[in-house]
Design an enzyme around this catalytic site. Sequence first.
Site, PDB file in Angstrom:
ATOM      1  N   ASP A   7       0.837  -1.197   0.000  1.00  0.00           N
ATOM      2  CA  ASP A   7       0.000   0.000   0.000  1.00  0.00           C
ATOM      3  C   ASP A   7       0.878   1.256   0.000  1.00  0.00           C
ATOM      4  O   ASP A   7       2.104   1.165  -0.043  1.00  0.00           O
ATOM      5  CB  ASP A   7      -0.941  -0.034   1.210  1.00  0.00           C
ATOM      6  CG  ASP A   7      -2.320   0.502   0.880  1.00  0.00           C
ATOM      7  OD1 ASP A   7      -2.431   1.386   0.005  1.00  0.00           O
ATOM      8  OD2 ASP A   7      -3.305   0.053   1.508  1.00  0.00           O
ATOM      9  N   ASP A  26      -9.031   3.973  -3.625  1.00  0.00           N
ATOM     10  CA  ASP A  26      -9.675   2.779  -3.089  1.00  0.00           C
ATOM     11  C   ASP A  26     -11.114   2.700  -3.603  1.00  0.00           C
ATOM     12  O   ASP A  26     -11.839   3.700  -3.640  1.00  0.00           O
ATOM     13  CB  ASP A  26      -9.715   2.822  -1.560  1.00  0.00           C
ATOM     14  CG  ASP A  26      -8.368   2.507  -0.942  1.00  0.00           C
ATOM     15  OD1 ASP A  26      -7.406   2.249  -1.686  1.00  0.00           O
ATOM     16  OD2 ASP A  26      -8.278   2.534   0.300  1.00  0.00           O
TER      17      ASP A  26
END
Length: 428
Positions: free
Chosen positions: A164, A242
């Site tokens: 991430d 996201d």
Amino acid sequence: MHVLIVNRTTMLCLLALSVFLVSWSCNGLENGLALSPPMGWNTYNYFKRNYNEAVIVQTAQALVATGMRDLGYIYVNIDGGWWEGVGTKKAVRNSTGYLQYDEKKFPDGMVAISNYIHSLDLKFGMYTDAGLKFCNGDENASQGHEEKDAALFASWEADYVKVDACSTTKSPQVLINTWMKALNATKRPMVFSNCLNNCTLDPNTWHTWCPGKSHSFRFVSTQYSAVFAFSEYSNLWRTSEDINNTWIGIMRNLDSVANAGGKGAPERWNNPDMLEVGNPGLSDTESKSHFSLWCITSAPLIAGNDLRKMTKSITAILTNAAAIRINQEYTGNGSGNGSGYRVKKISTSEIWYKPLPKNEHAVILFNRAGKQPTNITATWADLKIPNASECKATNVWDQKDVKTVKGSIQRKVDVHDVAFFRLTDCGT
């Protein structure tokens, strides 16, 4: 006896080339994985950080019981929240610098979970963050610890690593390259899924360092000419923010790959994020459309719902073999539009297209935002099919609507729905 005479200029060029090649030989991802878009499941979309060993084990069993494993869903990926100290603002590393897993969540340990997943002929995936902090604010993420964290995942026999991009203080170029080298150093093949690059998918502004852009070097002299192609930095890269379980959020992520058909190819795929199919907030029709569009764009199919409690309709969506086949197929040389892309947008209607092997074609007629059913037509000119061609059109979702069409294909499509076809036998 033949003597090769090389002048000084050529010798210097060859020397420079050899140095260049050596320097790049360790700069490519060396795993040979993700020859087709990866398929599997991830904890985050449904469970966020509220999962444990039982959830992982039961989901692995569900992948087998539902038939998903046999269709290609092989990765069982643990996302954020697995480390000791989660939610305390500081993840725990031991005295030698290795992250520790939460023993309350995983009483049998990560090796045992990995072994169990592998015993089911599935593969095991792990997660970390490239920054100083994880996305929930916990310190001690992977920046500065890349080699140790890659080695830790390899010791657990992970097959997939998602990295991430929260709280990073170095450039994406540096961090992606550091992670690629760390994964290579483990000698264990692990899919590298990076969320670092924020690549812009407008062909005119695509960052030159992004993984989706083919890296090559051309050496030219009067006596020697060659082209050298180098492996990409990662196997898949996030193209968007996201995803979330709203129609608006899914459409935003879809738009990030609308013009990216030429970027995805074996070992390197566009990733508009994981699937929300079956999660609260979406109708079955919206879940079907979401899945169809991820299939035609060659996006990774990483389910994000609770597989233990799926309805029959959601199971049917995720296990549609004809749609999955289109997702997994690829034609092209990496420089053409081998992945699907949007070819036309008219008001609230869209046409999406993907070339398939053996001169076959996939097409989606999509009523994205209309307030009522809409007639949508894709012409052969839209799809770059010779105008005189007759094709057999098979409806991907019911496999019953099979007929010969010439010059165009048309359907009335409900709101937020798709008509998804495979075109075959396109003769003249």
